[in-house]
Design a protein around this motif. Structure first.
Motif, PDB file in Angstrom:
ATOM      1  N   SER A 165       0.472  -0.989  -0.033  1.00 48.03           N
ATOM      2  CA  SER A 165       0.216   0.109   0.343  1.00 48.03           C
ATOM      3  C   SER A 165       0.874   1.246  -0.038  1.00 48.03           C
ATOM      4  O   SER A 165       2.408   1.077   0.590  1.00 48.03           O
ATOM      5  N   ASN A 166       0.527   2.701  -0.005  1.00 47.73           N
ATOM      6  CA  ASN A 166       0.874   3.791   0.159  1.00 47.73           C
ATOM      7  C   ASN A 166       1.962   3.733   1.110  1.00 47.73           C
ATOM      8  O   ASN A 166       3.261   4.188   1.054  1.00 47.73           O
ATOM      9  N   GLN A 193      -2.590  -0.624  -6.823  1.00 52.00           N
ATOM     10  CA  GLN A 193      -2.927  -0.083  -8.226  1.00 52.00           C
ATOM     11  C   GLN A 193      -3.633   1.226  -7.093  1.00 52.00           C
ATOM     12  O   GLN A 193      -3.282   2.489  -7.864  1.00 52.00           O
ATOM     13  N   ARG A 194      -3.398   1.547  -5.520  1.00 54.94           N
ATOM     14  CA  ARG A 194      -4.055   2.196  -5.345  1.00 54.94           C
ATOM     15  C   ARG A 194      -2.643   3.449  -5.236  1.00 54.94           C
ATOM     16  O   ARG A 194      -2.810   4.362  -3.970  1.00 54.94           O
ATOM     17  N   VAL A 199       4.313   7.987  -7.354  1.00 56.29           N
ATOM     18  CA  VAL A 199       4.965   7.056  -6.536  1.00 56.29           C
ATOM     19  C   VAL A 199       5.130   5.657  -6.983  1.00 56.29           C
ATOM     20  O   VAL A 199       6.687   5.014  -7.185  1.00 56.29           O
ATOM     21  N   ARG A 200       4.248   5.477  -7.899  1.00 57.21           N
ATOM     22  CA  ARG A 200       4.114   3.804  -7.760  1.00 57.21           C
ATOM     23  C   ARG A 200       5.215   3.344  -9.315  1.00 57.21           C
ATOM     24  O   ARG A 200       5.996   2.488  -8.621  1.00 57.21           O
ATOM     25  N   PRO A 201       5.596   4.320 -10.228  1.00 57.53           N
ATOM     26  CA  PRO A 201       6.697   4.353 -11.109  1.00 57.53           C
ATOM     27  C   PRO A 201       8.216   3.712  -9.985  1.00 57.53           C
ATOM     28  O   PRO A 201       8.646   3.374 -10.401  1.00 57.53           O
ATOM     29  N   ASP A 202       8.203   5.234  -9.672  1.00 61.97           N
ATOM     30  CA  ASP A 202       9.306   5.098  -9.211  1.00 61.97           C
ATOM     31  C   ASP A 202       9.858   3.741  -8.141  1.00 61.97           C
ATOM     32  O   ASP A 202      10.713   2.955  -8.233  1.00 61.97           O
TER      33      ASP A 202
END
Length: 324
Positions: A165-166, A193-194, A199-202
């Protein structure tokens, strides 16, 4: 015993919004918060950046000005603190609610310091205080934490971060950037996906380049003082380890809700019963506000889409007063 039209349990953003609305409409009220102002936000990671833009975090149309489009934790603390102090809200801090007793026409709210009588009670306690545990041997070791604050603490250490998660991804990236050797253990097949879109690509790039080791479709089996066992690809492997950040999410205090008499669904969602038009629960004059309404679906309600609860609740309280 002090008596109020409304007793609000929880001094987070939505509890504050409820207090503001009650004050505007001439209702006597008190906000009871077991910690400091917006206690949950205070316990967020020091460098946390919100997913929402500042205007979506505003309450009662009070402008929230931040340096960036997505404000950070300290800016939010300043914003909500100023709302409380500038509006002279009646909030009692470091006063934990221990029990609520229902009477025919009122409630007695018992805290660690006092007792109060309220015609109406609003529960706006959020969900950040109770972590979802791993339920594995060694989870009670001092090296294991379900909360994360500052990456400096983990510099030069072997850190296993559990979750996708985040909060887990932020911790993994920040600890790695401060010099920790980071391993990510994810129950699912990919990064959630949330996770914040910037940040996700990082994290995906750090995993692909080998800077952060990630085990997908994997679970923790046991934790030891100097290692951790995980199950991955049908086998158990042991990883040398100094610290474990088990950031697998949080849940509302269901025991407290059930103690109040609120009906909760017995499926995995554990949704509390309330009227979606008024936010009143199955207990007359007892209301829910904010993210606690989502049960285990803690991703469904945020500050930005539950701010309206304050107006809905106070409007219903006033309608009930008119009927008397």
């Amino acid at each position: 015993m002090e008596k109020y039209d409304v007793v609000i349990i929880g001094g987070g953003p939505i509890g504050i919004a409820c207090g503001l609305e009650a004050q505007k409409k001439g209702l006597s009220y008190i906000i009871l918060e077991k910690g400091p102002i917006v206690n949950s936000l205070f316990n967020y990671p020091a460098n946390m950046q919100f997913f929402s833009s500042s205007e979506r975090l505003e309450i009662d149309e009070i402008p929230f000005i931040s340096k960036e489009a997505k404000p950070k934790r300290d800016e939010a603390l300043e914003y909500y603190r100023r709302i409380v102090t500038s509006n002279k809200l009646n909030i009692h801090l470091f006063e934990k609610v221990t029990n609520v007793q229902k009477h025919p026409d009122s409630f007695t709210v018992i805290t660690s310091k006092n007792e109060y009588t309220g015609t109406n009670v609003i529960v706006a306690t959020g969900f950040y205080d109770i972590p979802n545990t791993l339920d594995v041997p060694g989870e009670d070791l001092e090296k294991v934490s379900h909360y994360y604050n500052n990456p400096h603490y983990y510099a030069g250490q072997k850190v296993v971060v559990v979750g996708a998660s985040n909060s887990a991804i932020d911790a993994a990236l920040e600890c790695w950037r401060k010099g920790a050797e980071v391993t990510l253990v994810v129950r699912g097949p990919e990064i959630g996906q949330r996770v914040k879109y910037w940040v996700r690509p990082d994290i995906i790039n750090r995993i692909e380049e080998g800077s952060i080791k990630a085990y997908f479709n994997s679970t923790v089996k046991a934790i030891y003082p100097e290692s951790i066992d995980i199950e991955t690809e049908g086998k158990t492997i042991s990883i040398p380890n100094d610290f474990v950040l088990a950031l697998t999410g949080y849940k509302p205090n269901f025991n407290f809700l059930e103690k109040l008499g609120i009906n909760i669904s017995d499926d995995a969602k554990r949704l509390p019963e309330y009227d979606q038009e008024t936010m009143e629960t199955n207990i007359k004059n007892l209301y829910l506000a904010g993210v606690i309404c989502g049960g285990m679906e803690t991703h469904k309600w945020f500050i930005e889409n539950s701010r309206i609860h304050a107006k809905m609740i106070v409007a219903n309280i006033l309608r009930n007063e008119e009927k008397k």
